[in-house]
Design an enzyme around this catalytic site. Structure first.
Site, PDB file in Angstrom:
ATOM      1  N   LYS A  66       0.067   4.466   6.753  1.00 28.94           N
ATOM      2  CA  LYS A  66      -0.574   5.222   5.667  1.00 28.94           C
ATOM      3  C   LYS A  66      -0.190   6.694   5.780  1.00 28.94           C
ATOM      4  O   LYS A  66       0.366   7.141   6.766  1.00 28.94           O
ATOM      5  CB  LYS A  66      -2.104   5.113   5.750  1.00 28.94           C
ATOM      6  CG  LYS A  66      -2.658   3.715   5.842  1.00 28.94           C
ATOM      7  CD  LYS A  66      -2.510   2.939   4.573  1.00 28.94           C
ATOM      8  CE  LYS A  66      -3.099   1.537   4.790  1.00 28.94           C
ATOM      9  NZ  LYS A  66      -2.711   0.636   3.747  1.00 28.94           N
ATOM     10  N   SER A  89       0.784  -1.235   0.000  1.00 26.22           N
ATOM     11  CA  SER A  89       0.000   0.000   0.000  1.00 26.22           C
ATOM     12  C   SER A  89       0.817   1.288   0.000  1.00 26.22           C
ATOM     13  O   SER A  89       0.303   2.335  -0.375  1.00 26.22           O
ATOM     14  CB  SER A  89      -0.962   0.011   1.187  1.00 26.22           C
ATOM     15  OG  SER A  89      -0.264   0.169   2.394  1.00 26.22           O
TER      16      SER A  89
END
Length: 169
Positions: free
Chosen positions: A81, A38
């Site tokens: 993230k 990610s």
């Protein structure tokens, strides 16, 4: 005798520094191994990242920072993230492009965008909206919503392993 005292001073200093490093490591940093794609290409799967767990005791996260947090659905896993939305801001994704309060968000770190759209979300108080840099492979706030501040572990500050990652993020 002087040589022995000098060696003893150096050994004493080394011991004090080692104890200080252990205390810092125990209370203020974590080093999770990244699993997943990610955050590619910025952070790769298998890399270890240094997390400053003290950072958000001094102030809130800022847009663009990479944060580590625990997801409500999997309290054991550490997610990493990038913060794109702060409390009170509106985030919308149109064909892979993020919009912040109606304006297109400049995201030079995104190299793997997708073409999906997601409805507008207003980030609640004491929360952040996070997205992975590799949007095609990221499970992020588009799917599980904003992350509350009490779930944040800290700010990712440096890659530490493998050696090519040494340095700031």
């Amino acid at each position: 005798m002087v040589r022995f005292l000098r060696w003893r001073s150096v050994a004493n200093l080394a011991l004090q520094l080692a104890v200080l490093a252990l205390l810092i490591a125990a209370f203020f940093v974590r080093m999770p191994q990244v699993s997943g794609l990610s955050m590619e290409p910025h952070i790769r799967s298998g890399e270890y990242v240094l997390i400053n767990t003290f950072a958000y005791r001094l102030g809130p996260p800022h847009r663009g920072e990479i944060v580590a947090f625990r997801h409500e659905g999997d309290a054991r896993a550490v997610f990493i993230k990038r913060v794109v939305g702060l409390p009170g801001e509106r985030i919308r994704i149109v064909r892979g492009q993020a919009y912040l309060n109606g304006a297109k968000l400049d995201e030079p770190y995104v190299q793997h965008a997708d073409d999906r759209s997601f409805g507008e979300t207003t980030v609640p108080a004491a929360s952040v909206y996070v997205l992975g840099d590799n949007r095609v492979e990221s499970e992020d706030s588009r799917f599980f919503g904003p992350v509350s501040d009490d779930r944040l572990m800290g700010r990712a500050v440096a890659g530490i392993w493998p050696p090519r990652m040494l340095g700031g993020l």
